[in-house]
Design a protein around this motif. Structure first.
Motif, PDB file in Angstrom:
ATOM      1  N   GLU A  83       9.960   7.352  -6.223  1.00 42.44           N
ATOM      2  CA  GLU A  83       8.897   7.004  -5.340  1.00 42.44           C
ATOM      3  C   GLU A  83       7.295   7.156  -5.935  1.00 42.44           C
ATOM      4  OE1 GLU A  83       9.647   7.847  -0.843  1.00 42.44           O
ATOM      5  OE2 GLU A  83      10.802   9.330  -1.846  1.00 42.44           O
ATOM      6  N   GLN A  99       9.084  -6.589  10.561  1.00 44.00           N
ATOM      7  CA  GLN A  99       8.824  -5.318  10.177  1.00 44.00           C
ATOM      8  C   GLN A  99       9.841  -5.223   8.947  1.00 44.00           C
ATOM      9  OE1 GLN A  99       7.120  -2.696  11.567  1.00 44.00           O
ATOM     10  NE2 GLN A  99       6.214  -4.613  12.491  1.00 44.00           N
ATOM     11  N   SER A 110       4.793   4.463  -6.118  1.00 43.23           N
ATOM     12  CA  SER A 110       3.558   4.843  -5.579  1.00 43.23           C
ATOM     13  C   SER A 110       2.485   4.479  -6.420  1.00 43.23           C
ATOM     14  CB  SER A 110       3.460   6.356  -5.200  1.00 43.23           C
ATOM     15  OG  SER A 110       2.093   6.699  -5.037  1.00 43.23           O
ATOM     16  N   GLY A 154       0.795  -1.197   0.000  1.00 46.92           N
ATOM     17  CA  GLY A 154       0.007   0.027  -0.061  1.00 46.92           C
ATOM     18  C   GLY A 154       0.926   1.125  -0.152  1.00 46.92           C
ATOM     19  N   GLU A 155       0.179   2.636   0.020  1.00 43.94           N
ATOM     20  CA  GLU A 155       0.721   3.727  -0.161  1.00 43.94           C
ATOM     21  C   GLU A 155       2.061   3.639   1.145  1.00 43.94           C
ATOM     22  OE1 GLU A 155       1.798   6.652  -2.264  1.00 43.94           O
ATOM     23  OE2 GLU A 155      -0.050   5.555  -2.836  1.00 43.94           O
ATOM     24  N   GLU A 156       1.580   3.102   2.198  1.00 47.54           N
ATOM     25  CA  GLU A 156       2.453   3.373   3.344  1.00 47.54           C
ATOM     26  C   GLU A 156       3.791   2.306   3.189  1.00 47.54           C
ATOM     27  OE1 GLU A 156      -0.248   1.680   3.172  1.00 47.54           O
ATOM     28  OE2 GLU A 156      -0.053  -0.112   4.034  1.00 47.54           O
ATOM     29  N   ASP A 157       3.777   1.943   2.193  1.00 45.03           N
ATOM     30  CA  ASP A 157       4.995   0.840   1.923  1.00 45.03           C
ATOM     31  C   ASP A 157       5.949   1.597   1.004  1.00 45.03           C
ATOM     32  OD1 ASP A 157       4.160  -1.323   3.689  1.00 45.03           O
ATOM     33  OD2 ASP A 157       2.599  -1.693   1.874  1.00 45.03           O
ATOM     34  N   CYS A 212       1.181   0.847  -5.888  1.00 38.32           N
ATOM     35  CA  CYS A 212       0.717   0.599  -4.599  1.00 38.32           C
ATOM     36  C   CYS A 212      -0.749   1.141  -4.446  1.00 38.32           C
ATOM     37  CB  CYS A 212       1.666   1.220  -3.523  1.00 38.32           C
ATOM     38  SG  CYS A 212       3.116   0.582  -3.402  1.00 38.32           S
ATOM     39  N   GLN A 213      -1.409   1.742  -5.466  1.00 34.68           N
ATOM     40  CA  GLN A 213      -2.738   1.915  -5.568  1.00 34.68           C
ATOM     41  C   GLN A 213      -3.686   1.084  -6.146  1.00 34.68           C
ATOM     42  OE1 GLN A 213      -2.271   5.722  -7.801  1.00 34.68           O
ATOM     43  NE2 GLN A 213      -0.983   6.455  -6.118  1.00 34.68           N
TER      44      GLN A 213
END
Ligand SMILES: CC(C)(COP(=O)(O)OP(=O)(O)OC[C@H]1O[C@@H](n2cnc3c(N)ncnc32)[C@H](O)[C@@H]1OP(=O)(O)O)[C@@H](O)C(=O)NCCC(=O)NCCS
Length: 149
Positions: A31, A52, A35, A10-13, A38-39
């Motif tokens: 990036e 983690q 990105s 996802g975007e957070e990755d 990741c959408q």
């Protein structure tokens, strides 16, 4: 040691994907480009992690019944332990479920590791784009490969 697990990114990755790409592969992916994968629409990213720690990712895309592997990266310390194969298999399965009948990719002629990974996963050579990629010493060919799903 925990086994690696694979999930949709996802975007957070994006920051972790960017950092891994800088360490383990060529630095041509921004990036912003990462990105987009990741959408979760036409472009997709699967990520492998242990706890983690991000250990690898695969980027792929699909238009109607044709899919393509756009990049795959495994952290240097985790290479040669089957993670690239696991990511590729997971992505190929997801493409087939989403209706793709064929998967295409391009790989640098000099990238022995990736060529072996793809060949072992059933990809065969369709053609060559001569002098397609820039290198530090000039240009190199892109090999065009594909397999049915
Ligand atoms: C290509 C890459 C993703 C492979 O990931 P990996 O996790 O090491 O792959 P696997 O462990 O599943 O290896 C599968 C097979 O690929 C081949 N292979 C992988 N790394 C290799 C290497 N360094 N040298 C020769 N063959 C290699 C082997 O045949 C291997 O099977 P084996 O270990 O049973 O002999 C990894 O080397 C990488 O991240 N490279 C940098 C980024 C890159 O070039 N990506 C490809 C862009 S097209």
């Amino acid at each position: 040691m925990l086994p690696a697990s694979i999930r949709a990114a996802g975007e957070e990755d994006v920051a972790a994907l960017f950092s891994l790409n800088l360490q383990a592969a060529d630095a041509t992916w921004s990036e912003q480009n990462l990105s987009r994968y990741c959408q979760g629409t036409r472009y997709r990213c699967l990520l492998a992690e242990r706890g983690q720690e991000t250990l690898g990712f695969i980027l792929y895309s699909q238009v109607c019944d044709e899919a393509s592997v756009d990049n795959i990266v495994v952290a240097r310390a985790a290479q040669r332990s089957g993670l690239g194969t696991a990511l590729l298999n997971e992505a190929l399965g997801a493409m087939a479920v989403a209706g793709a009948g064929r998967c295409l990719l391009e790989v640098r002629r000099s990238n022995t590791a990736a060529r072996k990974l793809y060949a072992r996963s059933g990809f065969t050579l369709d053609g060559v784009r001569a002098r397609y990629y820039a290198t530090a010493r000039g240009r190199e060919d892109a090999l065009l490969m594909s397999r049915r799903l």
